[in-house]
Motif scaffolding. Structure first.
Motif, PDB file in Angstrom:
ATOM      1  N   ASN A   1     -56.703  63.193  12.517  1.00  0.00           N
ATOM      2  CA  ASN A   1     -56.600  63.784  11.193  1.00  0.00           C
ATOM      3  C   ASN A   1     -56.818  62.713  10.134  1.00  0.00           C
ATOM      4  N   LEU A   2     -57.601  63.026   9.107  1.00  0.00           N
ATOM      5  CA  LEU A   2     -57.891  62.075   8.037  1.00  0.00           C
ATOM      6  C   LEU A   2     -57.585  62.692   6.671  1.00  0.00           C
ATOM      7  N   GLU A   3     -56.983  61.877   5.814  1.00  0.00           N
ATOM      8  CA  GLU A   3     -56.741  62.286   4.425  1.00  0.00           C
ATOM      9  C   GLU A   3     -56.753  61.058   3.533  1.00  0.00           C
ATOM     10  N   ARG A   4     -57.476  61.149   2.408  1.00  0.00           N
ATOM     11  CA  ARG A   4     -57.456  60.078   1.422  1.00  0.00           C
ATOM     12  C   ARG A   4     -56.186  60.169   0.570  1.00  0.00           C
ATOM     13  N   ALA A   5     -55.784  59.038   0.012  1.00  0.00           N
ATOM     14  CA  ALA A   5     -54.639  59.039  -0.890  1.00  0.00           C
ATOM     15  C   ALA A   5     -54.956  59.895  -2.112  1.00  0.00           C
ATOM     16  N   VAL A   6     -53.941  60.570  -2.612  1.00  0.00           N
ATOM     17  CA  VAL A   6     -54.147  61.474  -3.745  1.00  0.00           C
ATOM     18  C   VAL A   6     -54.349  60.687  -5.036  1.00  0.00           C
ATOM     19  N   ARG A   7     -54.995  61.338  -5.999  1.00  0.00           N
ATOM     20  CA  ARG A   7     -55.157  60.794  -7.334  1.00  0.00           C
ATOM     21  C   ARG A   7     -54.253  61.564  -8.291  1.00  0.00           C
ATOM     22  N   PRO A   8     -54.044  61.038  -9.503  1.00  0.00           N
ATOM     23  CA  PRO A   8     -53.169  61.747 -10.450  1.00  0.00           C
ATOM     24  C   PRO A   8     -53.624  63.156 -10.767  1.00  0.00           C
ATOM     25  N   VAL A   9     -54.918  63.447 -10.581  1.00  0.00           N
ATOM     26  CA  VAL A   9     -55.428  64.781 -10.914  1.00  0.00           C
ATOM     27  C   VAL A   9     -55.475  65.698  -9.691  1.00  0.00           C
ATOM     28  N   SER A  10     -55.042  65.200  -8.522  1.00  0.00           N
ATOM     29  CA  SER A  10     -55.118  66.009  -7.298  1.00  0.00           C
ATOM     30  C   SER A  10     -54.056  67.100  -7.296  1.00  0.00           C
ATOM     31  N   ARG A  11     -54.392  68.218  -6.654  1.00  0.00           N
ATOM     32  CA  ARG A  11     -53.402  69.270  -6.440  1.00  0.00           C
ATOM     33  C   ARG A  11     -52.451  68.830  -5.330  1.00  0.00           C
ATOM     34  N   MET A  12     -51.163  69.126  -5.497  1.00  0.00           N
ATOM     35  CA  MET A  12     -50.184  68.835  -4.464  1.00  0.00           C
ATOM     36  C   MET A  12     -50.044  70.080  -3.590  1.00  0.00           C
ATOM     37  N   GLY A  13     -50.953  70.227  -2.624  1.00  0.00           N
ATOM     38  CA  GLY A  13     -50.979  71.427  -1.805  1.00  0.00           C
ATOM     39  C   GLY A  13     -49.945  71.441  -0.697  1.00  0.00           C
ATOM     40  N   GLY A  14     -49.484  70.254  -0.276  1.00  0.00           N
ATOM     41  CA  GLY A  14     -48.505  70.189   0.797  1.00  0.00           C
ATOM     42  C   GLY A  14     -47.165  69.712   0.264  1.00  0.00           C
ATOM     43  N   HIS A  15     -46.764  68.490   0.676  1.00  0.00           N
ATOM     44  CA  HIS A  15     -45.561  67.877   0.128  1.00  0.00           C
ATOM     45  C   HIS A  15     -45.788  66.373   0.052  1.00  0.00           C
ATOM     46  N   PHE A  16     -44.825  65.651  -0.488  1.00  0.00           N
ATOM     47  CA  PHE A  16     -44.985  64.208  -0.635  1.00  0.00           C
ATOM     48  C   PHE A  16     -44.942  63.535   0.738  1.00  0.00           C
ATOM     49  N   VAL A  17     -46.069  62.980   1.145  1.00  0.00           N
ATOM     50  CA  VAL A  17     -46.181  62.277   2.425  1.00  0.00           C
ATOM     51  C   VAL A  17     -46.580  60.835   2.130  1.00  0.00           C
ATOM     52  N   GLN A  18     -45.801  59.893   2.599  1.00  0.00           N
ATOM     53  CA  GLN A  18     -46.061  58.492   2.304  1.00  0.00           C
ATOM     54  C   GLN A  18     -47.015  57.826   3.293  1.00  0.00           C
ATOM     55  N   GLY A  19     -47.128  58.398   4.473  1.00  0.00           N
ATOM     56  CA  GLY A  19     -47.909  57.723   5.506  1.00  0.00           C
ATOM     57  C   GLY A  19     -47.107  56.660   6.228  1.00  0.00           C
ATOM     58  N   HIS A  20     -45.805  56.689   6.040  1.00  0.00           N
ATOM     59  CA  HIS A  20     -44.898  55.769   6.730  1.00  0.00           C
ATOM     60  C   HIS A  20     -44.261  56.523   7.899  1.00  0.00           C
ATOM     61  N   VAL A  21     -44.805  56.376   9.055  1.00  0.00           N
ATOM     62  CA  VAL A  21     -44.343  57.128  10.225  1.00  0.00           C
ATOM     63  C   VAL A  21     -42.916  56.709  10.584  1.00  0.00           C
ATOM     64  N   ASP A  22     -42.037  57.695  10.696  1.00  0.00           N
ATOM     65  CA  ASP A  22     -40.637  57.414  11.036  1.00  0.00           C
ATOM     66  C   ASP A  22     -40.441  57.259  12.538  1.00  0.00           C
ATOM     67  N   GLY A  23     -41.301  57.870  13.315  1.00  0.00           N
ATOM     68  CA  GLY A  23     -41.184  57.811  14.770  1.00  0.00           C
ATOM     69  C   GLY A  23     -42.134  58.825  15.383  1.00  0.00           C
TER      70      GLY A  23
END
Length: 280
Positions: A156-178
């Protein structure tokens, strides 16, 4: 040979190289090292590819520590890429090369791209060949399921959001917890139930109808089974065509990132912050 054994073996057979500025990432990155020329490692769950051609000049991203990069994702996967190469590179680090199209449309060196939910930094790219390269630290290999990938694997690939991007999902940092392990998949109509088992440390942050990122995909938890150490979610037909989760088999791992809000709340409660407000 497990990944942990690979990392232990690597640390015993490598010779430190002169310190270099590490690639910017949200994971702690150790100093690079140089492999001995006669060392070949072949762990069962991770295929390493070594090249014998002469090293070519590399244009590497070197971060400006006075202006650190901050990235945020939504968990809405933009495309699935294909792993083309994975292994120890000429410079002694561990690289992964991925074929993709959408995420390369406006790519720059140093950009952050979420790969199966792991925020990684673009160190090389070639828009003509439609491929880019990221570096993987030993900690990233230990913490995530990326160690199970091999050439041909889809991610799965996703670019980091920009200030003008829609927040279609939720806040994901890309910091895997486990990681979690897929314990069952069950179709219902054109949808798919998926049950994942994880550690108690992560399960306490997972709640019914709450958000969770599974391999970087923003999903809604349906139920939590504390006695089994599991939770489940459902993938609709459209999502099944856009992400890698349905392609995985029972027993395979997925990267998990729990909702950051839950971790903040626990931190505040454990610090006595609430009690101090009540007492004031």
């Amino acid at each position: 040979m497990s990944v942990s054994l690979y990392l232990t073996s690597l640390s015993r057979t490598i010779k430190p190289a002169p310190p270099k500025t590490p690639i910017c990432n949200f994971h702690a990155l150790p100093c690079r090292t140089s492999l001995k020329s006669n060392t070949i490692l072949k762990p069962s769950s991770l295929t390493l590819f070594f090249t014998t051609h002469s090293p070519k000049p590399r244009h590497l991203f070197r971060p400006n520590h006075n202006n650190p990069i901050r990235s945020l994702f939504t968990g809405i996967v933009e495309e699935m890429g294909e792993v083309k190469q994975l292994g120890v590179a000429d410079h002694g680090g561990f690289d992964m090369k991925i074929h993709a199209t959408t995420v390369l449309e406006d790519v720059n060196l140093g950009d952050s791209i979420s790969i199966n939910g792991t925020c990684l930094t673009v160190t090389q790219f070639d828009t003509k060949l439609s491929e880019f390269t990221v570096g993987l630290s030993p900690e990233t290999l230990r913490k995530t399921s990326l160690s199970e990938l091999e050439p041909g694997s889809l991610v799965n690939l996703e670019r980091a959001v920009r200030p003008v991007s829609r927040m279609g999902g939720h806040f994901v940092q890309g910091h895997v917890d486990g990681t979690g392990e897929i314990v069952s998949t069950e179709p219902e109509g054109d949808s798919l139930w998926v049950k994942v088992k994880t550690t108690p440390e992560l399960l306490r942050f997972i709640v019914p109808k709450g958000f969770i990122a599974v391999d970087g995909t923003s999903l809604t938890v349906v139920d939590v089974f504390d006695d089994e150490g599991c939770f489940n979610f459902m993938l609709v037909a459209y999502t099944q065509q856009k992400v890698v989760i349905p392609l995985k088999k029972v027993g395979q791992k997925v990267n998990l990132e729990v909702d950051i809000l839950g971790k903040y709340v626990e931190r505040l409660l454990s610090s006595g912050f609430v009690d101090s407000i009540k007492a004031s």
